[in-house]
Design a protein around this motif. Structure first.
Motif, PDB file in Angstrom:
ATOM      1  N   LEU A  32       0.868  -1.177   0.000  1.00  0.00           N
ATOM      2  CA  LEU A  32       0.000   0.000   0.000  1.00  0.00           C
ATOM      3  C   LEU A  32       0.900   1.221   0.000  1.00  0.00           C
ATOM      4  O   LEU A  32       1.970   1.205   0.611  1.00  0.00           O
ATOM      5  CB  LEU A  32      -0.856   0.058   1.267  1.00  0.00           C
ATOM      6  CG  LEU A  32      -1.900  -1.017   1.460  1.00  0.00           C
ATOM      7  CD1 LEU A  32      -2.496  -0.911   2.860  1.00  0.00           C
ATOM      8  CD2 LEU A  32      -2.988  -0.892   0.418  1.00  0.00           C
ATOM      9  N   ARG A  53      -7.266   2.735   5.514  1.00  0.00           N
ATOM     10  CA  ARG A  53      -5.913   2.287   5.186  1.00  0.00           C
ATOM     11  C   ARG A  53      -5.288   1.508   6.348  1.00  0.00           C
ATOM     12  O   ARG A  53      -4.523   0.586   6.125  1.00  0.00           O
ATOM     13  CB  ARG A  53      -5.056   3.462   4.740  1.00  0.00           C
ATOM     14  CG  ARG A  53      -5.402   3.902   3.304  1.00  0.00           C
ATOM     15  CD  ARG A  53      -4.365   4.861   2.759  1.00  0.00           C
ATOM     16  NE  ARG A  53      -4.304   6.104   3.503  1.00  0.00           N
ATOM     17  CZ  ARG A  53      -5.116   7.140   3.317  1.00  0.00           C
ATOM     18  NH1 ARG A  53      -6.047   7.090   2.406  1.00  0.00           N
ATOM     19  NH2 ARG A  53      -4.985   8.225   4.034  1.00  0.00           N
ATOM     20  N   TRP A  56      -6.599  -1.912   5.944  1.00  0.00           N
ATOM     21  CA  TRP A  56      -5.904  -2.582   4.846  1.00  0.00           C
ATOM     22  C   TRP A  56      -4.509  -3.016   5.269  1.00  0.00           C
ATOM     23  O   TRP A  56      -4.055  -4.099   4.921  1.00  0.00           O
ATOM     24  CB  TRP A  56      -5.820  -1.661   3.635  1.00  0.00           C
ATOM     25  CG  TRP A  56      -7.124  -1.419   2.933  1.00  0.00           C
ATOM     26  CD1 TRP A  56      -8.306  -2.072   3.109  1.00  0.00           C
ATOM     27  CD2 TRP A  56      -7.355  -0.444   1.934  1.00  0.00           C
ATOM     28  NE1 TRP A  56      -9.266  -1.564   2.280  1.00  0.00           N
ATOM     29  CE2 TRP A  56      -8.717  -0.563   1.539  1.00  0.00           C
ATOM     30  CE3 TRP A  56      -6.575   0.522   1.322  1.00  0.00           C
ATOM     31  CZ2 TRP A  56      -9.285   0.238   0.570  1.00  0.00           C
ATOM     32  CZ3 TRP A  56      -7.147   1.328   0.354  1.00  0.00           C
ATOM     33  CH2 TRP A  56      -8.486   1.179  -0.021  1.00  0.00           C
ATOM     34  N   ARG A  57      -3.791  -2.147   5.987  1.00  0.00           N
ATOM     35  CA  ARG A  57      -2.436  -2.474   6.430  1.00  0.00           C
ATOM     36  C   ARG A  57      -2.457  -3.695   7.350  1.00  0.00           C
ATOM     37  O   ARG A  57      -1.649  -4.602   7.213  1.00  0.00           O
ATOM     38  CB  ARG A  57      -1.781  -1.268   7.126  1.00  0.00           C
ATOM     39  CG  ARG A  57      -0.460  -1.539   7.807  1.00  0.00           C
ATOM     40  CD  ARG A  57       0.634  -2.084   6.915  1.00  0.00           C
ATOM     41  NE  ARG A  57       0.980  -1.136   5.892  1.00  0.00           N
ATOM     42  CZ  ARG A  57       1.535  -1.477   4.731  1.00  0.00           C
ATOM     43  NH1 ARG A  57       1.825  -2.718   4.460  1.00  0.00           N
ATOM     44  NH2 ARG A  57       1.822  -0.580   3.831  1.00  0.00           N
ATOM     45  N   ARG A 102      -5.659   2.368  -7.522  1.00  0.00           N
ATOM     46  CA  ARG A 102      -4.598   1.475  -7.081  1.00  0.00           C
ATOM     47  C   ARG A 102      -3.265   2.170  -6.894  1.00  0.00           C
ATOM     48  O   ARG A 102      -2.614   2.000  -5.889  1.00  0.00           O
ATOM     49  CB  ARG A 102      -4.460   0.313  -8.045  1.00  0.00           C
ATOM     50  CG  ARG A 102      -5.667  -0.584  -7.984  1.00  0.00           C
ATOM     51  CD  ARG A 102      -5.451  -1.829  -8.775  1.00  0.00           C
ATOM     52  NE  ARG A 102      -6.658  -2.624  -8.714  1.00  0.00           N
ATOM     53  CZ  ARG A 102      -7.072  -3.399  -9.668  1.00  0.00           C
ATOM     54  NH1 ARG A 102      -6.368  -3.515 -10.765  1.00  0.00           N
ATOM     55  NH2 ARG A 102      -8.180  -4.087  -9.543  1.00  0.00           N
TER      56      ARG A 102
END
Length: 125
Positions: A32, A53, A56-57, A102
């Protein structure tokens, strides 16, 4: 999101016959970009902020480790894309983000380890 076990098993099924055939494998860590601003991404222009985020991490870190283990298992070359993404993140503020959200068009894929000279030409300032 898929779990790390499914992620690793899927890659293992893909890599096993290739390694058995003697294919030289090159794996790229998932990554990311550590962008700190809110980013609008995708067709629906979803607003992606810090909390998303972080989720996501947390999901991605074990998958990065799984990719490293697979690279070791199959004696594959491993490109450390997470380190590259971390290095580029702050430099990409205001870059031209594609509708997929992305990565800025043509930046990260051209700046993986070993290709650092491509960064200034490939990425918008």
């Amino acid at each position: 999101m898929i779990g790390v076990e499914e992620f690793e098993a899927g890659y293992d099924r893909l890599l096993a016959p290739l390694a058995e055939a003697g294919t030289e494998l090159i794996l790229i860590e998932p990554f990311l970009l550590p962008i700190h601003d809110v980013v609008e991404a995708g067709v629906a222009r979803a607003r992606i902020g810090t909390e998303k985020r972080k989720e996501w991490r947390a999901d991605l870190d074990p998958k990065i480790e799984a990719m490293r283990e697979l690279a070791h298992k199959y004696d594959a070359h491993l490109l450390a894309a997470r380190e590259t993404g971390d290095r580029l993140g702050d430099d990409l503020r205001g870059a031209a983000w594609p509708r997929s959200g992305r990565s800025p068009q043509g930046c990260v894929d051209r700046t993986l380890p070993g290709d650092s000279d491509a960064y200034p030409a490939a990425c918008p300032a």
